[in-house]
Design a protein around this motif. Sequence first.
Motif, mmCIF file in Angstrom:
data_model
loop_
_atom_site.group_PDB
_atom_site.id
_atom_site.type_symbol
_atom_site.label_atom_id
_atom_site.label_comp_id
_atom_site.label_asym_id
_atom_site.label_seq_id
_atom_site.Cartn_x
_atom_site.Cartn_y
_atom_site.Cartn_z
ATOM 1 N N ARG A 1 0.827 -1.214 0.000
ATOM 2 C CA ARG A 1 0.000 0.000 0.000
ATOM 3 C C ARG A 1 0.861 1.264 0.000
ATOM 4 O O ARG A 1 0.606 2.201 -0.759
ATOM 5 N N PHE A 2 1.848 1.306 0.855
ATOM 6 C CA PHE A 2 2.711 2.493 0.896
ATOM 7 C C PHE A 2 3.517 2.615 -0.401
ATOM 8 O O PHE A 2 3.739 3.711 -0.910
ATOM 9 N N ALA A 3 3.997 1.483 -0.947
ATOM 10 C CA ALA A 3 4.778 1.524 -2.179
ATOM 11 C C ALA A 3 3.945 2.019 -3.351
ATOM 12 O O ALA A 3 4.399 2.849 -4.159
ATOM 13 N N ILE A 4 2.716 1.535 -3.467
ATOM 14 C CA ILE A 4 1.853 1.968 -4.567
ATOM 15 C C ILE A 4 1.514 3.448 -4.435
ATOM 16 O O ILE A 4 1.492 4.201 -5.418
ATOM 17 N N GLN A 5 1.265 3.874 -3.204
ATOM 18 C CA GLN A 5 0.957 5.288 -2.981
ATOM 19 C C GLN A 5 2.133 6.174 -3.411
ATOM 20 O O GLN A 5 1.949 7.195 -4.076
ATOM 21 N N LEU A 6 3.342 5.768 -3.054
ATOM 22 C CA LEU A 6 4.525 6.541 -3.455
ATOM 23 C C LEU A 6 4.720 6.507 -4.971
ATOM 24 O O LEU A 6 5.096 7.511 -5.587
ATOM 25 N N PHE A 7 4.469 5.352 -5.593
ATOM 26 C CA PHE A 7 4.650 5.237 -7.045
ATOM 27 C C PHE A 7 3.686 6.154 -7.792
ATOM 28 O O PHE A 7 4.075 6.841 -8.760
ATOM 29 N N LEU A 8 2.434 6.177 -7.388
ATOM 30 C CA LEU A 8 1.453 7.030 -8.065
ATOM 31 C C LEU A 8 1.814 8.502 -7.932
ATOM 32 O O LEU A 8 1.652 9.286 -8.880
ATOM 33 N N LYS A 9 2.337 8.878 -6.772
ATOM 34 C CA LYS A 9 2.725 10.277 -6.566
ATOM 35 C C LYS A 9 3.958 10.641 -7.400
ATOM 36 O O LYS A 9 3.996 11.697 -8.041
ATOM 37 N N GLU A 10 4.957 9.755 -7.396
ATOM 38 C CA GLU A 10 6.196 10.042 -8.119
ATOM 39 C C GLU A 10 5.995 9.989 -9.635
ATOM 40 O O GLU A 10 6.636 10.727 -10.386
ATOM 41 N N SER A 11 5.101 9.118 -10.112
ATOM 42 C CA SER A 11 4.920 8.955 -11.554
ATOM 43 C C SER A 11 4.280 10.172 -12.204
ATOM 44 O O SER A 11 4.406 10.377 -13.416
ATOM 45 N N GLU A 12 3.582 11.000 -11.420
ATOM 46 C CA GLU A 12 2.977 12.206 -11.979
ATOM 47 C C GLU A 12 4.029 13.154 -12.532
ATOM 48 O O GLU A 12 3.774 13.878 -13.503
ATOM 49 N N ARG A 13 5.227 13.150 -11.954
ATOM 50 C CA ARG A 13 6.286 14.050 -12.422
ATOM 51 C C ARG A 13 6.713 13.718 -13.847
ATOM 52 O O ARG A 13 7.171 14.582 -14.585
ATOM 53 N N PHE A 14 6.576 12.438 -14.243
ATOM 54 C CA PHE A 14 7.036 11.997 -15.560
ATOM 55 C C PHE A 14 5.881 11.679 -16.503
ATOM 56 O O PHE A 14 6.070 11.029 -17.533
ATOM 57 N N HIS A 15 4.663 12.117 -16.130
ATOM 58 C CA HIS A 15 3.468 11.939 -16.970
ATOM 59 C C HIS A 15 3.224 10.464 -17.284
ATOM 60 O O HIS A 15 2.884 10.093 -18.411
ATOM 61 N N ILE A 16 3.410 9.620 -16.268
ATOM 62 C CA ILE A 16 3.120 8.188 -16.401
ATOM 63 C C ILE A 16 1.740 7.943 -15.805
ATOM 64 O O ILE A 16 1.476 8.321 -14.659
ATOM 65 N N CYS A 17 0.882 7.304 -16.583
ATOM 66 C CA CYS A 17 -0.495 7.097 -16.151
ATOM 67 C C CYS A 17 -0.729 5.633 -15.791
ATOM 68 O O CYS A 17 -0.334 4.736 -16.554
ATOM 69 N N PRO A 18 -1.355 5.354 -14.657
ATOM 70 C CA PRO A 18 -1.684 3.966 -14.315
ATOM 71 C C PRO A 18 -2.945 3.516 -15.060
ATOM 72 O O PRO A 18 -3.989 4.182 -15.015
ATOM 73 N N ALA A 19 -2.831 2.393 -15.759
ATOM 74 C CA ALA A 19 -4.013 1.853 -16.437
ATOM 75 C C ALA A 19 -5.004 1.316 -15.410
ATOM 76 O O ALA A 19 -6.220 1.373 -15.615
ATOM 77 N N TYR A 20 -4.484 0.795 -14.304
ATOM 78 C CA TYR A 20 -5.314 0.313 -13.203
ATOM 79 C C TYR A 20 -4.418 0.151 -11.984
ATOM 80 O O TYR A 20 -3.203 0.030 -12.088
#
Length: 857
Positions: free
Chosen positions: A225-244
């Motif tokens: 849970r903490f890892a996914i939360q950090l990944f979603l936050k960090e990925s916004e900087r590089f315009h990476i979108c989660p499909a799900y």
Amino acid sequence: MARLYLTLLTFWPLLYIGQSKSRDTCIYQGDEDTYSFYEGGDMVLGGIFPLHSSTIPLVSTFTTKPKLINFTPRALRWMQTMIFAVREINQRQDLLPNLYLGYHIRDSGDDIPVSVKRSLLLVNGQPEKGSGRSCEDIQKLPSPVIVGEASSGVSMAVLRTLGSFKIPLVSYFASCSCLSNKREFPTFMRTMPSDLFQIKALVKLVHYFQWTWVGVIGVESDYARFAIQLFLKESERFHICPAYVHIYPVALTQNAVEELVNILKSSSATVIINFSVDSYLHGVLKECRRQNVTHLQWIASEAWATSKVLWDDFGDLLKGTLGFAIRRADIPYLGSYLRSVSVSDAQTSHFLSEFWEETFHCRLNGSLNTHVHGEEAENWPPCNGSESLDNVYTLYTDVSQLRVSYNVYKAVYLIAHALHNMSKCEPGKGPFQNGTCGSLYPHSLPIMYIHVRFDDNGDPIASYDLMNWQRGSNGSLQLVRVGFYDASLEDDNDLVIDEPVPESLCSQSCLPGSRKARQKGKPVCCFDCIPCAEGEISNQTDSIDCLTCSKETWPNQAQDQCIPKTLEFLSFQEPLGIILWAVSAFGACAALAVLVVFILYRNTPVVRGNNIELSFLLLLFLCACFLIGLTFIGKPTDWLCQIRYPAFAISFTLCISCILAKTVVVLMAFKATLPGSNVMKWFGPAKQRSSVILCTFVQALICIVWLTTNPPVASYNNKFMSATMIVECTVGSEIGYWCVLGYIGFLSSLCFLLAFLARKLPDNFNEAKFITFSMLIFFAVWITFIPVYVSSRGKYMVAVHVFAILASAFGLLLCIFAPKCYIVLLKPERNDKNHNGNNEKTHEKLLVFFFFFQNAY
């Protein structure tokens, strides 16, 4: 809430390990738990490792205890690494010279209730059950510090239990960033980097390959849970979108796994980032195979980036997996220490005996341990004592990828250095209030002495290896390092990719020079790389089709571009051309040499026997035939082609015409010896010369017609699929070419017929036999020439033609003139009219010799 109750129920009896009604005795409450590695010392370091995993019921009834299953040899290596480090420190004189360390290591079962219970056993010590002995006289000393745990969630539960007692916990594998909160977990330390750095590395990896549409999944845990939360936050900087984003339960039911795989299958995202440990991924991969979901590119978190337990069952699905792993290191002598375990050692330890039995599939002491393979293990034979770890492969002895083991090793040394610094502290100069130094006794080890070499959060500087899962030649997993991430470097340079990494899980890209061919019955991303066919190229990666080169070009060796073809012709510089040139020159010199001999002996009977003038002409024309072969060597041009064939035709016609005239002379000479015959006046020297000119004129006329209608020209032959372009002379008119050869054949046949008829005429120095043999050789050469010439191509076709010219010219020269030269030069006493018979026999023997020599040649 249910798990919290289960946790309390599990370790509640341990709270009464302390004083009983009689305050000076300790009584062990609950079931005795004696499975551990223990060695006493001045200070005993605790250790807790997930040697087994536990069964987790979906709905707990709180009437049964969790069962420990799935023995893990890798975790046993971690345990042994801690023992190895403790013993290594005890042998050193520069580190803790006056303090002997001990160890007390237990199995956490990778489960919160079991882990909390056994952590309390470590910090409380353990008396003998029901002994009633003094609390100060317990069987196993308490541990003031614990090395553990592997899981972030379990570590948090243990910390919340032991935190109130200021018991430090030094983890070797718990990476959740939540554990860096010193306000909540003030006594936590780790040698494992925080997930905060791992997430930054993963996001940069995804950005490096320009993947902007990825799936994110994880097991239901604090770590994920903490890892996914950090990944979603960090990925916004590089315009990476989660499909799900999907979190699946630890106890994976069939409905839950089908729901997850349906999401993976229906999404257009092919790159999947999974935050989990290997044991929780097994069910997901099994369902992926059942539903034929094989097109995914897996990105592993550090929790399973180097785990080999999944490869044997799912190597085809995980080939090409990428993941960041903590840095690998070598621990000297650890491998030999691990392999030194013998059957006698295994009999003294429950952990080692279980490992021994599962490794060698045999039973120790005639009985089985608690954790075995069910009914299959009942048929195992007793261990015979000859088993050796040197003869088998197991994850326990595999020291090629020491990552977590090295973290355990560092954790023990971290504690040792903290104790060493405390032992050197001078009162009044210590780090605590009023300059105090703290105490070396149990429950007094200050956390400050542990984190002095780490950052403010107690986390080590992050450094990861980027690993790529590849299949080895024997089918085993090969963990190939293809890059690294170093958080100490600048932000733009912290990720380094050393080698190209496959972007497709199913198939690697097809390089230029090949094309893609879909694999039957598999998804579009599964294909084979087929090399382009002969004469074709592909100049792009993943080309669908190959392009055909033009007639003037040919693919290079890599088949990624068309290059001009190499010109092929019979050259003066190559060995074959040099040999033919030398033979032609030798033949011309031989003909001239014979001519010189005949001139010098022109007044002898042998030379004058048959029209000396025709002999001289024949030798000159044979010399020309030898030299004509040189026109066939070199790069063809239009004018050379138009000289080559007529010169060949006319020179040979002159030779055959001279021989024909000499044959007719023999016949006429015989007729002239008959009474009343006056035939020779009709075939004198002038008539003979005229016949040669007339026969040659016919051939010249054929050549003129040929050259004026459709002459030979130089051409570039592209009909053959090869890297060479043949430069050759095309004959132009096939009719003209075969008319030239046909006319030579006609004159040769006529000459042979007349010579054969005159071979036994009783005339002095009869040349008819010589001419007959020469014509036989001539026919043999040219009849053999035709099929070989037709079946050859390029420079070899030209070489066959030159060989036929030289062989036939040598045949005429040797058969007609060699016997005469033999008499003139070697047998001068027979060079008169009185030795006619002997000369005839000698000539016949020489002719038979030369005939077989020419045919063999």
